[in-house]
Scaffold this motif. Structure first.
Motif, mmCIF file in Angstrom:
data_model
loop_
_atom_site.group_PDB
_atom_site.id
_atom_site.type_symbol
_atom_site.label_atom_id
_atom_site.label_comp_id
_atom_site.label_asym_id
_atom_site.label_seq_id
_atom_site.Cartn_x
_atom_site.Cartn_y
_atom_site.Cartn_z
ATOM 1 N N ALA A 18 1.214 -1.110 0.312
ATOM 2 C CA ALA A 18 0.242 -0.088 0.092
ATOM 3 C C ALA A 18 1.141 1.403 -0.274
ATOM 4 C CB ALA A 18 -1.448 -0.025 1.293
ATOM 5 N N PHE A 19 2.044 0.973 0.575
ATOM 6 C CA PHE A 19 2.902 2.964 0.860
ATOM 7 C C PHE A 19 3.236 2.233 -1.234
ATOM 8 C CE2 PHE A 19 7.438 3.473 1.431
ATOM 9 C CZ PHE A 19 7.398 4.943 1.532
ATOM 10 N N LEU A 20 4.044 1.682 -1.247
ATOM 11 C CA LEU A 20 4.346 2.042 -2.549
ATOM 12 C C LEU A 20 3.887 2.690 -3.596
ATOM 13 C CD1 LEU A 20 6.942 -1.596 -2.792
ATOM 14 C CD2 LEU A 20 7.562 0.618 -1.969
ATOM 15 N N VAL A 21 2.489 1.618 -3.750
ATOM 16 C CA VAL A 21 1.414 2.736 -4.488
ATOM 17 C C VAL A 21 0.697 3.509 -4.478
ATOM 18 C CG1 VAL A 21 1.088 -0.034 -5.029
ATOM 19 C CG2 VAL A 21 -0.719 1.175 -3.726
ATOM 20 N N ARG A 22 1.187 4.286 -2.950
ATOM 21 C CA ARG A 22 0.279 5.572 -2.731
ATOM 22 C C ARG A 22 0.569 6.721 -3.941
ATOM 23 N NH1 ARG A 22 5.336 6.011 -1.084
ATOM 24 N NH2 ARG A 22 6.573 7.579 -1.014
ATOM 25 N N LYS A 23 1.567 6.891 -4.755
ATOM 26 C CA LYS A 23 1.628 8.308 -5.606
ATOM 27 C C LYS A 23 0.624 8.172 -6.369
ATOM 28 C CE LYS A 23 5.957 9.808 -3.801
ATOM 29 N NZ LYS A 23 6.871 10.845 -3.857
ATOM 30 N N GLU A 24 0.521 9.309 -7.093
ATOM 31 C CA GLU A 24 -0.736 9.184 -8.342
ATOM 32 C C GLU A 24 -0.515 8.244 -9.503
ATOM 33 O OE1 GLU A 24 -4.467 9.818 -9.359
ATOM 34 O OE2 GLU A 24 -3.184 10.459 -7.689
ATOM 35 N N GLY A 25 0.625 8.351 -9.956
ATOM 36 C CA GLY A 25 1.125 7.542 -11.054
ATOM 37 C C GLY A 25 1.351 5.656 -10.800
ATOM 38 N N GLY A 26 1.103 5.539 -9.302
ATOM 39 C CA GLY A 26 1.504 4.009 -9.137
ATOM 40 C C GLY A 26 2.761 3.327 -9.085
ATOM 41 N N TYR A 27 3.224 2.499 -8.796
ATOM 42 C CA TYR A 27 4.262 1.728 -8.481
ATOM 43 C C TYR A 27 4.513 0.451 -9.892
ATOM 44 C CZ TYR A 27 8.221 0.646 -5.944
ATOM 45 O OH TYR A 27 9.977 0.515 -5.770
ATOM 46 N N GLY A 28 5.892 0.255 -10.281
ATOM 47 C CA GLY A 28 5.339 -0.828 -11.431
ATOM 48 C C GLY A 28 5.498 -2.920 -10.761
ATOM 49 N N TYR A 29 4.853 -3.509 -10.773
ATOM 50 C CA TYR A 29 4.807 -4.736 -10.329
ATOM 51 C C TYR A 29 6.364 -4.972 -10.474
ATOM 52 C CZ TYR A 29 3.551 -9.469 -8.876
ATOM 53 O OH TYR A 29 4.019 -10.753 -8.366
ATOM 54 N N PRO A 30 6.840 -5.415 -11.567
ATOM 55 C CA PRO A 30 8.378 -5.499 -11.205
ATOM 56 C C PRO A 30 8.503 -5.296 -11.015
ATOM 57 C CG PRO A 30 7.758 -5.482 -13.788
ATOM 58 C CD PRO A 30 6.395 -4.744 -12.980
ATOM 59 N N GLN A 31 9.035 -3.867 -10.462
ATOM 60 C CA GLN A 31 10.025 -3.255 -9.670
ATOM 61 C C GLN A 31 9.842 -2.988 -8.262
ATOM 62 O OE1 GLN A 31 8.675 -1.786 -12.276
ATOM 63 N NE2 GLN A 31 10.432 -0.884 -12.868
ATOM 64 N N MET A 32 8.089 -3.271 -7.496
ATOM 65 C CA MET A 32 7.475 -4.118 -6.261
ATOM 66 C C MET A 32 8.656 -5.410 -6.026
ATOM 67 S SD MET A 32 3.783 -3.939 -5.510
ATOM 68 C CE MET A 32 3.697 -3.009 -5.473
ATOM 69 N N ASP A 33 8.815 -6.154 -6.996
ATOM 70 C CA ASP A 33 8.849 -7.914 -6.701
ATOM 71 C C ASP A 33 10.577 -7.687 -6.736
ATOM 72 O OD1 ASP A 33 10.649 -10.337 -8.246
ATOM 73 O OD2 ASP A 33 8.551 -10.572 -7.208
ATOM 74 N N ARG A 34 10.870 -6.546 -7.094
ATOM 75 C CA ARG A 34 12.662 -6.412 -6.913
ATOM 76 C C ARG A 34 12.780 -5.940 -5.583
ATOM 77 N NH1 ARG A 34 13.266 -5.371 -13.087
ATOM 78 N NH2 ARG A 34 12.785 -3.260 -12.466
ATOM 79 N N PHE A 35 11.718 -4.926 -5.003
ATOM 80 C CA PHE A 35 12.107 -4.520 -3.687
ATOM 81 C C PHE A 35 12.316 -5.218 -3.122
ATOM 82 C CE2 PHE A 35 9.940 -2.591 0.167
ATOM 83 C CZ PHE A 35 10.753 -1.505 0.398
ATOM 84 N N PHE A 36 10.823 -6.191 -3.199
ATOM 85 C CA PHE A 36 11.086 -7.068 -1.627
ATOM 86 C C PHE A 36 12.467 -8.355 -2.088
ATOM 87 C CE2 PHE A 36 7.343 -6.068 -0.790
ATOM 88 C CZ PHE A 36 6.438 -5.603 0.499
ATOM 89 N N THR A 37 12.670 -8.548 -2.733
ATOM 90 C CA THR A 37 13.684 -9.351 -3.628
ATOM 91 C C THR A 37 15.213 -8.940 -2.653
ATOM 92 O OG1 THR A 37 12.673 -9.965 -5.309
ATOM 93 C CG2 THR A 37 15.145 -10.121 -5.407
ATOM 94 N N ARG A 38 15.003 -7.770 -2.864
ATOM 95 C CA ARG A 38 16.409 -6.861 -2.083
ATOM 96 C C ARG A 38 16.166 -6.212 -0.656
ATOM 97 N NH1 ARG A 38 19.153 -1.044 -4.012
ATOM 98 N NH2 ARG A 38 20.256 -1.420 -2.386
ATOM 99 N N HIS A 39 14.897 -6.628 0.095
ATOM 100 C CA HIS A 39 15.037 -5.736 0.939
ATOM 101 C C HIS A 39 14.277 -7.095 2.245
ATOM 102 C CE1 HIS A 39 16.064 -2.104 0.619
ATOM 103 N NE2 HIS A 39 15.709 -1.729 -0.771
ATOM 104 N N ASN A 40 13.720 -7.615 1.412
ATOM 105 C CA ASN A 40 13.354 -9.064 2.415
ATOM 106 C C ASN A 40 12.509 -10.182 1.639
ATOM 107 O OD1 ASN A 40 11.998 -10.450 4.412
ATOM 108 N ND2 ASN A 40 10.094 -8.921 4.691
ATOM 109 N N PHE A 41 13.273 -10.662 0.962
ATOM 110 C CA PHE A 41 13.608 -11.866 0.082
ATOM 111 C C PHE A 41 12.799 -13.317 0.728
ATOM 112 C CE2 PHE A 41 14.835 -16.057 -1.936
ATOM 113 C CZ PHE A 41 13.739 -15.539 -3.291
ATOM 114 N N SER A 42 12.557 -12.996 2.278
ATOM 115 C CA SER A 42 12.086 -14.177 2.366
ATOM 116 C C SER A 42 9.992 -14.611 2.018
ATOM 117 C CB SER A 42 12.197 -14.130 3.759
ATOM 118 O OG SER A 42 11.270 -13.381 4.960
ATOM 119 N N VAL A 43 9.722 -13.351 1.575
ATOM 120 C CA VAL A 43 8.669 -12.862 1.577
ATOM 121 C C VAL A 43 8.460 -13.375 -0.355
ATOM 122 C CG1 VAL A 43 8.260 -11.440 3.657
ATOM 123 C CG2 VAL A 43 8.431 -10.339 0.972
ATOM 124 N N ILE A 44 9.378 -13.082 -0.767
ATOM 125 C CA ILE A 44 9.037 -13.851 -2.011
ATOM 126 C C ILE A 44 9.541 -15.072 -2.289
ATOM 127 C CG2 ILE A 44 9.981 -13.548 -4.088
ATOM 128 C CD1 ILE A 44 8.985 -11.306 -3.895
#
Length: 90
Positions: A18-44
Motif C-alpha cells: 500500500a505504501f509503494l502504490v501511494r503516488k498518483e502514477g502507481g508503482y511497477g509490479y516488476p519494481q515491487m518484486d525487486r524491492f522485496f527481493t532486495r529488502h526482504n527476500f523471505s516473502v518472495i
C-alpha cells in the motif's frame, strides 16, 4: 531519507505494498518484486508476496493499471506507519 530495508522487514507485506502504490502514477509490479527481493527476500521465497498481492487486488486495495503498473484501488488506505512518519517518511 526513508529506511526502506527496515520498513520492509518490520511492517506487514500488505502495508508495504500500500505504501509503494501511494503516488498518483502507481508503482511497477516488476519494481515491487525487486524491492522485496532486495529488502526482504523471505516473502518472495515463501510465496507470501504473491498471495498478499492477490488478496489486496481482490479486496480493491490495489488494482492493475497500464503496462504492469499497480495503482491504488477504491479501498486503499494509507498505512499507519505513514501517518506516524516512521522510517524517515515526511
Amino acid at each position: 531519507m526513508i529506511d526502506l530495508e527496515r520498513l520492509a522487514k518490520e511492517e506487514k507485506v500488505s502495508d508495504v505494498i500500500a505504501f509503494l502504490v501511494r503516488k498518483e502514477g502507481g508503482y511497477g509490479y516488476p519494481q515491487m518484486d525487486r524491492f522485496f527481493t532486495r529488502h526482504n527476500f523471505s516473502v518472495i521465497g515463501n510465496g507470501e508476496f504473491m498471495r498478499v498481492f492477490e488478496q489486496l487486488r481482490q479486496s480493491g486495495v490495489v488494482e492493475w493499471g497500464d503496462k504492469m503498473l499497480v495503482k491504488k484501488g477504491p479501498n486503499w488506505k494509507e498505512p499507519q506507519f505513514v501517518t506516524d512518519k516512521k522510517y524517515g517518511i515526511e
